[in-house]
Design a protein around this motif. Structure first.
Motif, short mmCIF file in Angstrom:
data_model
loop_
_atom_site.label_atom_id
_atom_site.label_comp_id
_atom_site.label_asym_id
_atom_site.label_seq_id
_atom_site.Cartn_x
_atom_site.Cartn_y
_atom_site.Cartn_z
N ASN A 87 0.82 -1.21 0.00
CA ASN A 87 0.00 0.00 0.00
C ASN A 87 0.86 1.26 0.00
O ASN A 87 0.51 2.27 -0.63
N LEU A 88 1.97 1.20 0.72
CA LEU A 88 2.89 2.34 0.71
C LEU A 88 3.41 2.60 -0.70
O LEU A 88 3.45 3.75 -1.16
N GLY A 89 3.79 1.53 -1.38
CA GLY A 89 4.24 1.68 -2.76
C GLY A 89 3.13 2.18 -3.68
O GLY A 89 3.38 2.95 -4.61
N LEU A 90 1.90 1.76 -3.40
CA LEU A 90 0.77 2.21 -4.21
C LEU A 90 0.64 3.73 -4.17
O LEU A 90 0.54 4.40 -5.21
N PHE A 91 0.65 4.30 -2.97
CA PHE A 91 0.52 5.76 -2.84
C PHE A 91 1.70 6.49 -3.48
O PHE A 91 1.52 7.48 -4.19
N LEU A 92 2.90 5.99 -3.22
CA LEU A 92 4.09 6.69 -3.71
C LEU A 92 4.16 6.69 -5.23
O LEU A 92 4.39 7.74 -5.86
N PHE A 93 3.93 5.54 -5.84
CA PHE A 93 4.07 5.46 -7.29
C PHE A 93 2.88 6.09 -8.02
O PHE A 93 3.03 6.61 -9.12
N ALA A 94 1.70 6.02 -7.42
CA ALA A 94 0.55 6.71 -8.02
C ALA A 94 0.79 8.21 -8.06
O ALA A 94 0.50 8.88 -9.06
N ALA A 95 1.34 8.75 -6.96
CA ALA A 95 1.65 10.18 -6.94
C ALA A 95 2.82 10.51 -7.87
O ALA A 95 2.86 11.59 -8.48
N TRP A 96 3.78 9.61 -7.97
CA TRP A 96 4.96 9.85 -8.81
C TRP A 96 4.57 9.91 -10.29
O TRP A 96 4.97 10.83 -11.01
N VAL A 97 3.79 8.95 -10.74
CA VAL A 97 3.42 8.91 -12.16
C VAL A 97 2.44 10.03 -12.51
O VAL A 97 2.55 10.67 -13.56
N GLY A 98 1.47 10.28 -11.63
CA GLY A 98 0.52 11.36 -11.89
C GLY A 98 -0.71 10.89 -12.62
O GLY A 98 -0.74 9.83 -13.26
N LYS A 99 -1.74 11.70 -12.53
CA LYS A 99 -3.04 11.35 -13.11
C LYS A 99 -2.99 11.30 -14.63
O LYS A 99 -3.57 10.42 -15.26
N GLU A 100 -2.30 12.26 -15.25
CA GLU A 100 -2.30 12.34 -16.71
C GLU A 100 -1.59 11.17 -17.37
O GLU A 100 -1.90 10.81 -18.51
N LYS A 101 -0.65 10.55 -16.67
CA LYS A 101 0.13 9.46 -17.27
C LYS A 101 -0.30 8.08 -16.77
O LYS A 101 0.46 7.12 -16.90
N GLY A 102 -1.51 7.99 -16.23
CA GLY A 102 -2.01 6.69 -15.79
C GLY A 102 -1.52 6.29 -14.42
O GLY A 102 -1.11 5.14 -14.21
N GLY A 103 -1.56 7.23 -13.48
CA GLY A 103 -1.04 6.95 -12.15
C GLY A 103 -1.81 5.89 -11.39
O GLY A 103 -1.24 5.19 -10.54
N VAL A 104 -3.11 5.75 -11.68
CA VAL A 104 -3.91 4.75 -10.97
C VAL A 104 -3.43 3.34 -11.30
O VAL A 104 -3.16 2.52 -10.41
N ILE A 105 -3.31 3.06 -12.59
CA ILE A 105 -2.83 1.73 -13.01
C ILE A 105 -1.38 1.52 -12.56
O ILE A 105 -1.01 0.43 -12.09
N ALA A 106 -0.58 2.56 -12.68
CA ALA A 106 0.83 2.44 -12.27
C ALA A 106 0.94 2.16 -10.78
O ALA A 106 1.75 1.32 -10.35
N GLY A 107 0.13 2.83 -9.97
CA GLY A 107 0.17 2.60 -8.53
C GLY A 107 -0.25 1.19 -8.17
O GLY A 107 0.37 0.54 -7.32
N LEU A 108 -1.30 0.69 -8.82
CA LEU A 108 -1.76 -0.67 -8.54
C LEU A 108 -0.72 -1.70 -8.96
O LEU A 108 -0.47 -2.68 -8.25
N GLU A 186 -9.69 3.01 -5.07
CA GLU A 186 -9.87 4.29 -4.40
C GLU A 186 -8.57 4.76 -3.75
O GLU A 186 -8.28 5.96 -3.72
N MET A 187 -7.79 3.83 -3.25
CA MET A 187 -6.49 4.20 -2.68
C MET A 187 -5.58 4.77 -3.75
O MET A 187 -4.85 5.75 -3.52
N ALA A 188 -5.59 4.15 -4.93
CA ALA A 188 -4.77 4.66 -6.03
C ALA A 188 -5.24 6.04 -6.47
O ALA A 188 -4.42 6.93 -6.76
N ILE A 189 -6.55 6.24 -6.52
CA ILE A 189 -7.08 7.56 -6.88
C ILE A 189 -6.67 8.60 -5.84
O ILE A 189 -6.31 9.74 -6.18
N THR A 190 -6.71 8.20 -4.58
CA THR A 190 -6.27 9.11 -3.52
C THR A 190 -4.80 9.46 -3.68
O THR A 190 -4.39 10.61 -3.47
N GLY A 191 -3.99 8.47 -4.05
CA GLY A 191 -2.58 8.75 -4.26
C GLY A 191 -2.34 9.71 -5.41
O GLY A 191 -1.40 10.52 -5.37
N VAL A 192 -3.20 9.66 -6.42
CA VAL A 192 -3.05 10.56 -7.57
C VAL A 192 -3.56 11.96 -7.25
O VAL A 192 -2.92 12.97 -7.56
#
Length: 316
Positions: A87-108, A186-192
């Motif tokens: 879950n920690l990695g999910l938040f970090l990588f979702a925020a790192w990639v960003g919404k425009e570049k598919g951060g939700v899928i990247a975080g998951l 929803e966690m990935a969306i929150t990270g983004v």
């Protein structure tokens, strides 16, 4: 570990000798980790284009540190917290990639990578501990782990396909509601989007309940054991999985309480083995249940919990 020591019993000395006799060379571990890391940096971005090779490299660079922490914690508490690190990695990588570049899928996807890095290390250390206690070679335990992973790569997808064909996976009214799918999304969306995307006061409630859980755990530690056992252990899993999980735990707690009152020694010796057997049996039963569902065989009795309006509609 010292193989021969006057302070060790003959049994411990023999265990140390057997365990260190077939120790795995360091170059095997290092080479395997680098090799699989390189393979993952090539394959994972192909499957999930929103992840780049340097994202996967970051997972594997931080993996050993988190794996050590998780393996140590699992050895002390007998509880694998790999999902928390995932879950920690999910938040970090979702925020790192960003919404425009598919951060939700990247975080998951990154969550899955981190979870398996950390979880596999903990499982392997548990196997080594079992091998040490049973006078088994660590190399044989490692080979068995590899064989299990190879079988899982085949059995896992086949089991998923069987369940997918037999049931409506994800149906909120079906037996396989997959609540974690919604939760992790929803966690990935929150990270983004950040904490601001949560409902009002959600973060405040989360922080307050976290503080309460820490306080309750502290109180349990300082109170006498006779009183501390009456205090509940803070746990959020039933809220994720639904009431049926809490009901199972409640019934199991009643059985343990009655068993301890009737025969304390046998309860102490066998209750964990019996509980593990029930959990394993419940999980294994999904396979024959899926086969019966594919054959259109309905159970003679079905019990479910519904609201009063739904119960009234079922009567008609």
């Amino acid at each position: 570990i010292i193989v021969y020591n006057e302070d060790l019993s003959p049994e411990e000395t023999k265990r140390n000798h057997v365990f260190l006799k077939d120790i795995i060379p360091l170059w095997v571990a290092e080479g395997g980790y680098v090799g699989f890391s390189t393979m993952a940096m090539i394959v994972v971005p192909i499957i999930f284009p929103s992840l780049s090779w340097y994202h996967i490299m970051a997972c594997f660079v931080g993996g050993p540190i988190l794996s050590f922490c998780n393996a140590y914690g699992a050895g002390v508490t007998d509880w694998n917290w790999a999902t928390s690190y995932g879950n920690l990695g999910l938040f970090l990588f979702a925020a790192w990639v960003g919404k425009e570049k598919g951060g939700v899928i990247a975080g998951l996807a990154a969550c899955g990578v981190m979870l398996h890095i950390v979880g596999s290390a903990s499982d392997l250390m548990q196997d080594f501990r079992t091998g040490y206690l049973t006078l088994s070679s660590p190399r044989s335990m490692f080979v068995a782990q590899l064989a299990g992973d190879a079988m899982g790569c085949i059995i896992g997808p086949l089991t998923f396909w069987l369940l997918w064909q037999a049931y409506k996976i994800g149906d909120p009214n079906g037996p396989y509601r997959t609540p974690f799918v919604v939760i992790y999304r929803e966690m990935a969306i929150t990270g983004v989007q950040g904490v601001s995307s949560l409902p009002k006061y959600c973060a405040s409630f989360s922080c307050a309940l976290f503080a309460i859980s820490i306080l309750m755990s502290f109180v349990r530690d300082i109170l006498p054991k006779r009183i501390a056992r009456m205090l509940p252990v803070p746990m959020a899993i039933p809220f994720y999985l639904g009431a049926y999980s809490a009901i199972d735990m409640f019934i199991g707690g009643l059985v343990v309480y009655a068993w301890e009152r009737y025969n304390p020694q046998k309860a102490k010796d066998f209750m964990y083995a019996v509980a593990s057997g029930f959990i394993c049996g419940d999980g294994v039963w999904t396979i024959p249940a899926s086969i019966l569902a594919l054959a259109k065989i309905t159970p003679p009795l079905c019990m479910m919990f519904v609201s009063s309006p739904q119960a009234a509609s079922l009567k008609h």
